[in-house]
Design a protein around this motif. Sequence first.
Motif, PDB file in Angstrom:
ATOM      1  N   UNK A  82      -9.282 -32.335  14.096  1.00  0.00           N
ATOM      2  CA  UNK A  82      -7.846 -32.524  14.374  1.00  0.00           C
ATOM      3  C   UNK A  82      -7.423 -31.622  15.529  1.00  0.00           C
ATOM      4  N   UNK A  83      -7.860 -30.364  15.482  1.00  0.00           N
ATOM      5  CA  UNK A  83      -7.490 -29.433  16.568  1.00  0.00           C
ATOM      6  C   UNK A  83      -8.091 -29.902  17.894  1.00  0.00           C
ATOM      7  N   UNK A  84      -9.319 -30.429  17.836  1.00  0.00           N
ATOM      8  CA  UNK A  84      -9.956 -30.910  19.081  1.00  0.00           C
ATOM      9  C   UNK A  84      -9.167 -32.076  19.681  1.00  0.00           C
ATOM     10  N   UNK A  85      -8.412 -32.785  18.837  1.00  0.00           N
ATOM     11  CA  UNK A  85      -7.577 -33.889  19.330  1.00  0.00           C
ATOM     12  C   UNK A  85      -6.223 -33.379  19.827  1.00  0.00           C
ATOM     13  N   UNK A  86      -6.045 -32.057  19.820  1.00  0.00           N
ATOM     14  CA  UNK A  86      -4.812 -31.476  20.358  1.00  0.00           C
ATOM     15  C   UNK A  86      -3.653 -31.469  19.377  1.00  0.00           C
ATOM     16  N   UNK A  87      -3.964 -31.601  18.082  1.00  0.00           N
ATOM     17  CA  UNK A  87      -2.911 -31.645  17.057  1.00  0.00           C
ATOM     18  C   UNK A  87      -3.060 -30.403  16.168  1.00  0.00           C
ATOM     19  N   UNK A  88      -1.933 -29.792  15.802  1.00  0.00           N
ATOM     20  CA  UNK A  88      -1.981 -28.595  14.962  1.00  0.00           C
ATOM     21  C   UNK A  88      -2.532 -28.944  13.577  1.00  0.00           C
ATOM     22  N   UNK A  89      -3.433 -28.090  13.085  1.00  0.00           N
ATOM     23  CA  UNK A  89      -4.022 -28.326  11.766  1.00  0.00           C
ATOM     24  C   UNK A  89      -3.837 -27.088  10.908  1.00  0.00           C
ATOM     25  N   UNK A  90      -3.388 -27.291   9.663  1.00  0.00           N
ATOM     26  CA  UNK A  90      -3.343 -26.196   8.703  1.00  0.00           C
ATOM     27  C   UNK A  90      -4.610 -26.276   7.876  1.00  0.00           C
ATOM     28  N   UNK A  91      -5.488 -25.294   8.067  1.00  0.00           N
ATOM     29  CA  UNK A  91      -6.768 -25.278   7.355  1.00  0.00           C
ATOM     30  C   UNK A  91      -7.799 -24.657   8.267  1.00  0.00           C
ATOM     31  N   UNK A  92      -8.716 -23.863   7.716  1.00  0.00           N
ATOM     32  CA  UNK A  92      -9.699 -23.171   8.543  1.00  0.00           C
ATOM     33  C   UNK A  92     -10.730 -24.114   9.161  1.00  0.00           C
ATOM     34  N   UNK A  93     -11.378 -23.612  10.216  1.00  0.00           N
ATOM     35  CA  UNK A  93     -12.517 -24.311  10.814  1.00  0.00           C
ATOM     36  C   UNK A  93     -13.656 -24.389   9.795  1.00  0.00           C
TER      37      UNK A  93
END
Length: 423
Positions: A82-93
């Motif tokens: 999700x983060x790689x798609x440029x969207x904020x994600x709540x949750x660890x890598x």
Amino acid sequence: MKILVVGTGAREHALVRALSLDPTVTELHAAPGNPGIGALAQLHPVDQLDGNAVADLARRVGADLVVVGPEAPLVAGVADAVRAAGIAAFGPSAAAAQLEGSKAFAKDVMAAAGVPTAEPRVATTIDEASAGLDAFGAPYVVKDDGLAAGKGVVVTNDRAEALAHAAECLAKPGSRVVIEDYLDGPEISLFVLSDGVDAVPLVPAQDFKRVRDGDEGPNTGGMGAYSPLPWAPLDLVDEVMARVARPTIAEMARRGTPFAGVLYVGLAMTSKGLRVVEFNARFGDPETQVVLPRLATPLGGVLYAAATGTLGALPSLEWRDASAVTVVIASGGYPGAVRSGQPITGIEDAEALPGVHVLHAGTATDDDRHLVSSGGRVLSVVGVGSNLALARAAAYAGVNQIDLPHAHHRNDIAASAGDGPLV
Ligand code: GLY
């Protein structure tokens, strides 16, 4: 703000319910969700373990934030996608979620960070496991190193049972078991939000892991919970932040794998002081069901701050002066093989009672669109009141309205919480 929540359980229903009460949240989506979540959010039949599919969905619905609920998608790297798609994600890598994904990794981080915990022995063969059991003696504690949906830990006085669990875990290719000293004393769960640098605690809760009243029977994912804990020391949260959460978050950042999300600190209040029993990389289930109803600060902004590195700028969280108790209604057979497809009735009657709401977990609709059970833990009935006794009475009044053939629940959730710790 548009938010997509990933997961299917009562924890995710609790998150969606709290987010639906946040005036800044304009749209809610869930993947894949469940029928209860479907009353509050648009459901999308997407595989929650498929990071690219979740990221595509987030893009399609224009999500500003994706909240990943369960551990398996986190360990599979869904937040990274999700983060790689440029969207904020709540949750660890995926790398940071190893705090839950590997008990041995978590012990290594704890040792490096000076966090108090039981001394572990990691075994890769049954002979090593056997030697570990003898080194520590009874009660024996044997933990599957990897994810096991709440069923990876066995605590027993029976050496043969302990060794059999070790053998079962080790039968999986490349697996390890962690054997450690038994930690006496009541257990507490504290959720700590982090953006990788800053950390903000929620309020402590206690869950009931064994299936039967009096803490008898096998471990489950959790049969009930309550918050607050009137018997806990007043400085408990400060101590956990100073001795556990902040050193762990600093150590994860030092390793180049910052932990952003919720660090679930499972603690034992032992005769020698607090000790970490386990870390999880997500909200606890069913503890979330009793923590979120007490949070007065709108949840969406809090999770967004954790997801975007701005927790430090967030005003202090505000809490309601209220208590909450949840009781899990489980299918017949749980935590073993369960009877699914059973009709569920009475939820509306339960929710008509003051202070009661019902969260779905293992539910589905059949061909006639009737609600049926579809898993082990089926519903979390939550009671909220001005004190624990009232919250408990509300929760059980709700449970009494619900009919699910062959179901079972514990009758002693928070029964003596006002008198002292339940162990
Ligand atoms: N309640 C235990 C857990 O969420 O793992």
